[in-house]
Motif scaffolding. Structure first.
Motif, PDB file in Angstrom:
ATOM      1  N   GLN A   1      16.599   6.888  -1.858  1.00 50.79           N
ATOM      2  CA  GLN A   1      15.606   7.941  -1.683  1.00 50.79           C
ATOM      3  C   GLN A   1      14.275   7.418  -2.220  1.00 50.79           C
ATOM      4  OE1 GLN A   1      13.891  10.180  -3.911  1.00 50.79           O
ATOM      5  NE2 GLN A   1      13.097  11.342  -2.189  1.00 50.79           N
ATOM      6  N   GLY A   2      13.226   7.617  -1.455  1.00 50.64           N
ATOM      7  CA  GLY A   2      11.918   7.167  -1.914  1.00 50.64           C
ATOM      8  C   GLY A   2      10.885   7.402  -0.841  1.00 50.64           C
ATOM      9  N   ASN A   3       9.642   6.972  -1.093  1.00 54.78           N
ATOM     10  CA  ASN A   3       8.635   7.121  -0.039  1.00 54.78           C
ATOM     11  C   ASN A   3       7.732   5.902   0.031  1.00 54.78           C
ATOM     12  OD1 ASN A   3       5.882   7.650  -1.244  1.00 54.78           O
ATOM     13  ND2 ASN A   3       7.119   9.156  -2.354  1.00 54.78           N
ATOM     14  N   ALA A   4       7.043   5.779   1.175  1.00 54.92           N
ATOM     15  CA  ALA A   4       6.266   4.581   1.462  1.00 54.92           C
ATOM     16  C   ALA A   4       5.122   4.397   0.476  1.00 54.92           C
ATOM     17  CB  ALA A   4       5.732   4.660   2.891  1.00 54.92           C
ATOM     18  N   ASP A   5       4.546   5.495  -0.012  1.00 56.64           N
ATOM     19  CA  ASP A   5       3.388   5.375  -0.889  1.00 56.64           C
ATOM     20  C   ASP A   5       3.730   4.753  -2.237  1.00 56.64           C
ATOM     21  OD1 ASP A   5       0.960   6.425   0.402  1.00 56.64           O
ATOM     22  OD2 ASP A   5       2.145   8.254   0.630  1.00 56.64           O
ATOM     23  N   THR A   6       4.922   5.100  -2.773  1.00 52.18           N
ATOM     24  CA  THR A   6       5.199   4.692  -4.156  1.00 52.18           C
ATOM     25  C   THR A   6       6.289   3.641  -4.309  1.00 52.18           C
ATOM     26  OG1 THR A   6       6.755   6.527  -4.342  1.00 52.18           O
ATOM     27  CG2 THR A   6       4.508   6.934  -5.082  1.00 52.18           C
ATOM     28  N   ASP A   7       7.159   3.502  -3.329  1.00 56.06           N
ATOM     29  CA  ASP A   7       8.370   2.726  -3.594  1.00 56.06           C
ATOM     30  C   ASP A   7       8.402   1.332  -2.976  1.00 56.06           C
ATOM     31  OD1 ASP A   7       9.976   4.461  -5.313  1.00 56.06           O
ATOM     32  OD2 ASP A   7       9.836   5.852  -3.643  1.00 56.06           O
ATOM     33  N   LEU A   8       7.288   0.873  -2.450  1.00 56.94           N
ATOM     34  CA  LEU A   8       7.280  -0.484  -1.902  1.00 56.94           C
ATOM     35  C   LEU A   8       6.872  -1.506  -2.960  1.00 56.94           C
ATOM     36  CD1 LEU A   8       5.731   0.192   1.628  1.00 56.94           C
ATOM     37  CD2 LEU A   8       8.118   0.251   0.891  1.00 56.94           C
ATOM     38  N   ALA A   9       6.217  -1.009  -4.017  1.00 57.16           N
ATOM     39  CA  ALA A   9       5.654  -1.911  -5.031  1.00 57.16           C
ATOM     40  C   ALA A   9       6.721  -2.739  -5.743  1.00 57.16           C
ATOM     41  CB  ALA A   9       4.859  -1.105  -6.053  1.00 57.16           C
ATOM     42  N   ASP A  10       7.968  -2.195  -5.845  1.00 59.98           N
ATOM     43  CA  ASP A  10       9.021  -2.913  -6.574  1.00 59.98           C
ATOM     44  C   ASP A  10       9.426  -4.217  -5.905  1.00 59.98           C
ATOM     45  OD1 ASP A  10       9.371  -0.893  -8.472  1.00 59.98           O
ATOM     46  OD2 ASP A  10      10.674   0.234  -7.113  1.00 59.98           O
ATOM     47  N   PHE A  11       9.324  -4.257  -4.577  1.00 64.14           N
ATOM     48  CA  PHE A  11       9.917  -5.388  -3.856  1.00 64.14           C
ATOM     49  C   PHE A  11       9.081  -6.653  -3.994  1.00 64.14           C
ATOM     50  CE2 PHE A  11      11.463  -1.607  -1.601  1.00 64.14           C
ATOM     51  CZ  PHE A  11      12.826  -1.846  -1.619  1.00 64.14           C
ATOM     52  N   PRO A  12       9.749  -7.792  -4.155  1.00 65.81           N
ATOM     53  CA  PRO A  12       9.004  -9.051  -4.216  1.00 65.81           C
ATOM     54  C   PRO A  12       8.387  -9.398  -2.851  1.00 65.81           C
ATOM     55  CG  PRO A  12      11.351  -9.376  -4.769  1.00 65.81           C
ATOM     56  CD  PRO A  12      11.190  -7.972  -4.298  1.00 65.81           C
ATOM     57  N   ALA A  13       7.345 -10.230  -2.864  1.00 65.41           N
ATOM     58  CA  ALA A  13       6.646 -10.606  -1.629  1.00 65.41           C
ATOM     59  C   ALA A  13       7.585 -11.392  -0.710  1.00 65.41           C
ATOM     60  CB  ALA A  13       5.418 -11.442  -1.960  1.00 65.41           C
ATOM     61  N   GLY A  14       7.494 -11.080   0.571  1.00 65.38           N
ATOM     62  CA  GLY A  14       8.211 -11.862   1.583  1.00 65.38           C
ATOM     63  C   GLY A  14       9.717 -11.746   1.537  1.00 65.38           C
ATOM     64  N   ILE A  15      10.239 -10.703   0.871  1.00 60.56           N
ATOM     65  CA  ILE A  15      11.684 -10.607   0.672  1.00 60.56           C
ATOM     66  C   ILE A  15      12.400 -10.176   1.955  1.00 60.56           C
ATOM     67  CG2 ILE A  15      11.778  -8.211  -0.129  1.00 60.56           C
ATOM     68  CD1 ILE A  15      13.580 -11.219  -1.684  1.00 60.56           C
ATOM     69  N   PHE A  16      11.674  -9.500   2.845  1.00 57.13           N
ATOM     70  CA  PHE A  16      12.274  -9.083   4.113  1.00 57.13           C
ATOM     71  C   PHE A  16      11.657  -9.876   5.270  1.00 57.13           C
ATOM     72  CE2 PHE A  16      12.546  -5.319   1.361  1.00 57.13           C
ATOM     73  CZ  PHE A  16      13.924  -5.136   1.364  1.00 57.13           C
ATOM     74  N   ASP A  17      12.462 -10.107   6.311  1.00 58.65           N
ATOM     75  CA  ASP A  17      11.903 -10.703   7.516  1.00 58.65           C
ATOM     76  C   ASP A  17      11.042  -9.672   8.245  1.00 58.65           C
ATOM     77  OD1 ASP A  17      13.220 -13.338   7.410  1.00 58.65           O
ATOM     78  OD2 ASP A  17      15.045 -12.128   7.520  1.00 58.65           O
ATOM     79  N   TYR A  18      11.484  -8.412   8.182  1.00 61.40           N
ATOM     80  CA  TYR A  18      10.727  -7.344   8.830  1.00 61.40           C
ATOM     81  C   TYR A  18      10.659  -6.122   7.907  1.00 61.40           C
ATOM     82  CZ  TYR A  18      12.093 -10.016  12.985  1.00 61.40           C
ATOM     83  OH  TYR A  18      12.315 -11.008  13.888  1.00 61.40           O
ATOM     84  N   ALA A  19       9.472  -5.528   7.824  1.00 59.72           N
ATOM     85  CA  ALA A  19       9.335  -4.220   7.181  1.00 59.72           C
ATOM     86  C   ALA A  19       8.878  -3.253   8.268  1.00 59.72           C
ATOM     87  CB  ALA A  19       8.315  -4.276   6.049  1.00 59.72           C
TER      88      ALA A  19
ATOM     89  N   HIS B   1      -3.180   1.102   1.724  1.00 60.05           N
ATOM     90  CA  HIS B   1      -2.307   0.502   0.713  1.00 60.05           C
ATOM     91  C   HIS B   1      -0.926   0.214   1.304  1.00 60.05           C
ATOM     92  CE1 HIS B   1      -0.218  -0.090  -3.097  1.00 60.05           C
ATOM     93  NE2 HIS B   1       0.659   0.830  -2.707  1.00 60.05           N
ATOM     94  N   VAL B   2      -0.397   1.201   2.039  1.00 62.21           N
ATOM     95  CA  VAL B   2       0.948   1.049   2.603  1.00 62.21           C
ATOM     96  C   VAL B   2       0.996  -0.111   3.593  1.00 62.21           C
ATOM     97  CG1 VAL B   2       2.672   2.158   4.105  1.00 62.21           C
ATOM     98  CG2 VAL B   2       1.625   3.452   2.234  1.00 62.21           C
ATOM     99  N   LEU B   3      -0.027  -0.208   4.443  1.00 61.32           N
ATOM    100  CA  LEU B   3      -0.057  -1.293   5.423  1.00 61.32           C
ATOM    101  C   LEU B   3      -0.094  -2.659   4.718  1.00 61.32           C
ATOM    102  CD1 LEU B   3      -0.076  -1.731   8.464  1.00 61.32           C
ATOM    103  CD2 LEU B   3      -2.586  -1.663   8.405  1.00 61.32           C
ATOM    104  N   GLY B   4      -0.909  -2.728   3.653  1.00 64.73           N
ATOM    105  CA  GLY B   4      -0.966  -3.971   2.871  1.00 64.73           C
ATOM    106  C   GLY B   4       0.384  -4.319   2.274  1.00 64.73           C
ATOM    107  N   GLU B   5       1.092  -3.293   1.766  1.00 60.81           N
ATOM    108  CA  GLU B   5       2.419  -3.512   1.181  1.00 60.81           C
ATOM    109  C   GLU B   5       3.421  -3.982   2.234  1.00 60.81           C
ATOM    110  OE1 GLU B   5       2.215  -4.015  -1.860  1.00 60.81           O
ATOM    111  OE2 GLU B   5       3.419  -2.453  -2.809  1.00 60.81           O
ATOM    112  N   LEU B   6       3.325  -3.414   3.438  1.00 59.04           N
ATOM    113  CA  LEU B   6       4.276  -3.782   4.498  1.00 59.04           C
ATOM    114  C   LEU B   6       4.200  -5.274   4.808  1.00 59.04           C
ATOM    115  CD1 LEU B   6       3.854  -0.840   7.045  1.00 59.04           C
ATOM    116  CD2 LEU B   6       5.783  -1.257   5.523  1.00 59.04           C
ATOM    117  N   VAL B   7       2.969  -5.797   4.942  1.00 58.88           N
ATOM    118  CA  VAL B   7       2.843  -7.219   5.285  1.00 58.88           C
ATOM    119  C   VAL B   7       3.005  -8.108   4.056  1.00 58.88           C
ATOM    120  CG1 VAL B   7       1.495  -6.863   7.376  1.00 58.88           C
ATOM    121  CG2 VAL B   7       0.318  -7.101   5.168  1.00 58.88           C
TER     122      VAL B   7
END
Lengths: 211, 398
Positions: A72-90, A104-110
């Motif tokens: 459970q979480g949301n795009a605004d707050t819960d992407l910050a935990d993940f390390p850079a480049g950890i997924f092939d696709y977000a 901010h969210v778009l920046g986090e996605l890439v």
């Protein structure tokens, strides 16, 4: 123990387009994964190692009950935990316009995804423009089916606006597909130019950050 | 780790007579001998150590379907059968049993009494071989890490390399997290329920109240009460009463008891149990002392207080799980104020930071911390689905 693979139900058209962009055996994060249709499909059809984030607890519980890895979480707050480049696709489908900080969210996605897949309703579509021009009221269309006072879409944008934001954030648009309100691709529209901004009811983008 | 092919079949295991609270116990026991003592976090090598355990179901041919159940503070190994001492049904029969999420028809279920406990495993009431008397406070202080190391020895003994699942609630959840951190390659999936990666100041405070209640009882005698006519039952009962409140929630207490009076029409202007809630707590206290050892209560509460997984990893919780391939499913409850959702969420954040495979469900309930032991259909549905998904990934489904 007996177990049979249930035949995958056909995906919604726009989700199928997303699924087609994803290479088999990769790792992806589906933000706003709902009840996990895309995650389940990609695991069964392409052995994709998928994770999900979903804002509604009922959605999360439904996903986990069907064996998917979802929190459970949301795009605004819960992407910050993940390390850079950890997924092939977000993947962020039909949600960017409902976040409190799309930039901010778009920046986090890439950042967390080597690639990002983003879709959103286009506020530049001719029906939206006509509605506002002729009626002088906030547009309510098939793709944007809410009154102004109860819409979750607090940051609507046009295709052109989105392309500008990508340029600002140094994000490369690998592919842009314009869709009608049912999520079917508009075969006559190529790229993300003026025609796309006028005729695409939704935009679907494959992105990555310029290195 | 024991080579799977050389592991003894279960039938040949030694089953010494077990006892607790002076009564004979059913079940299995495994002994860690002085040739390879158990290394404790405090630096002491402990031997011999007896581990009392129960199993349900059958280990499959490639030994890949084992589920280890970790019990909470006052639980024990009798999770899925009638308790030989209390005569009550197993404490987790809602979770473990035919048709339940952890089904003995599918899994080989192992449940052991923790180190420091009082249901057959070595604890403060066990005989210290050096003195011939019960350890009392002479037993070294036990940690969650020590409990898990002892369980790992049992799992070795059973010839199991990788556990399919480690599952537990509350103190059991602490053990699950410790397992996943200390033996990541031996845990395919982990289910910590209503837990935390460390014991909060508030929880340490509640435990201290309980310990002080025990130690303030003159019958406690500095922990040296075994063999005496009386035991510190009054102190232990008070400790249990105070703790029991923390396991419930204000709405649940109100729903159950309100301000209802106990077998009387009016208040009595005295200190008898006028209110139903008082009577209930007194019953909880007095029934607890029949089955639990006061010194064990001190040791196990201390083990929980000392638990701080991040502190063991340079203060960064994510480091405890770096590179983990374990699949996690964390569960918390909306009305649990002892181990609130925020504590579980911290573990989720740490697991995300190391890109672990993690699911997290918060279950809506007013039953408080105790909800993990109760009938929570949504929890059962979620965990049943999670386990089935993991079994598919593990290749257990045929």
């Amino acid at each position: 123990m007996t177990h049979q693979h249930p035949a995958s139900a056909p995906l919604r058209v726009d989700l199928q387009l997303i699924a087609d962009m994803i290479e088999p055996g990769t790792r992806m994060l589906d933000i706003g994964c709902g009840e996990g249709e895309l995650l389940d499909h990609l695991w069964r059809e392409k052995q994709v190692d998928g994770r999900g984030i979903e804002i509604s607890q009922a959605g999360v519980n439904a996903c986990v009950t069907r064996g998917l890895s979802v929190i459970q979480g949301n795009a605004d707050t819960d992407l910050a935990d993940f390390p850079a480049g950890i997924f092939d696709y977000a993947i962020l489908s039909q949600t960017l316009q409902a976040t409190s900080s799309p930039r901010h969210v778009l920046g986090e996605l890439v950042r967390i995804g080597k690639r990002a897949i983003v879709s959103f309703p286009n506020f530049g579509h001719w029906r939206v423009r006509r509605h506002l021009l002729l009626r002088g009221r906030m547009p309510v269309t098939r793709a944007l089916d809410y009154s102004w006072h109860d819409t979750p879409n607090i940051h609507l944008c046009t295709i052109d606006d989105f392309v500008d934001l990508c340029r600002d954030l140094d994000i490369v648009i690998e592919r842009a597909i314009m869709l009608d309100s049912n999520g079917r691709p508009l075969s006559g529209i190529r790229g993300s130019g003026a025609l796309a901004n006028l005729f695409g009811e939704q935009g679907l983008f494959l992105l990555h950050r310029r290195n | 780790m024991m080579d799977v092919s050389s592991a003894p079949p279960l039938a040949s295991q030694r089953v010494p007579p077990l006892s607790a609270e002076g009564k004979a116990l059913t079940g299995h026991a495994f002994e860690i001998g002085p040739d390879a003592p158990l290394k404790l976090d405090c630096g002491i090598d402990l031997a011999p150590v007896t581990i009392a355990y129960q199993t349900y179901g059958t280990l499959n041919a490639d030994r890949s379907n084992a589920v280890l159940v970790c019990h909470a503070l006052t639980g024990d190994q009798f999770c899925a059968e009638v308790h030989p001492i209390t005569g009550k049904e197993g404490w987790w029969e809602s979770m473990i049993g035919p048709g339940r999420p952890v089904d003995p028809a599918e899994y080989f279920i192992i449940s052991s009494n923790v180190l420091g406990g009082c249901m057959g495993t070595t604890g403060p009431a066990s005989i210290n071989p050096e003195t011939g008397k019960p350890y009392g406070l002479g037993l070294p202080v036990i940690t969650i890490g020590d409990m898990v190391r002892a369980q790992a020895r049992l799992v070795d003994h059973l010839g199991i390399d990788t556990l399919f699942c480690v599952i537990g609630g509350s103190m059991g959840a602490m053990q699950v997290l410790e397992w996943a951190s200390s033996y990541p390659e031996r845990v395919f999936c982990a289910i910590p329920i209503a837990g935390a990666a460390r014991h909060s100041a508030q929880n340490i405070a509640f435990h201290e109240v309980g310990r002080q209640a025990v130690m303030a009882d003159p019958d406690w005698r500095g922990g040296d009460y075994t063999g005496q006519k009386v035991k510190p039952v009054r102190g232990l009962a008070v400790a249990r009463m105070a703790a029991h409140i923390t396991y419930l929630s204000e709405p649940a207490l109100h729903r159950k008891f309100g301000r209802n009076l106990q077998d009387r029409a009016a208040i009595t202007y005295g200190f008898d149990a006028d209110f139903q809630v008082e009577s209930y707590l007194r019953y909880q206290g007095s029934s607890f002392v029949d089955r639990f050892d006061a010194n064990s209560y001190l040791y196990l509460t201390r083990a929980m207080d000392y638990f701080d997984l991040a502190a063991e990893h340079d203060g960064v919780l994510g480091n405890a799980f770096k590179g983990t391939k374990t699949r996690f499913c964390l569960v918390s409850f909306t009305s649990d104020w002892l181990f609130p959702t925020s504590e579980t969420r911290e573990v989720v954040h740490a697991l995300n930071a190391v890109a672990a495979n993690v699911s997290f469900c918060e279950i809506e309930t007013d039953k408080g911390h105790d909800a993990f032991l109760l009938d929570e259909p949504e929890m059962f549905a979620v965990l049943g689905g999670f386990l089935k998904g993991c079994a598919e990934h593990r290749g257990l489904l045929r």
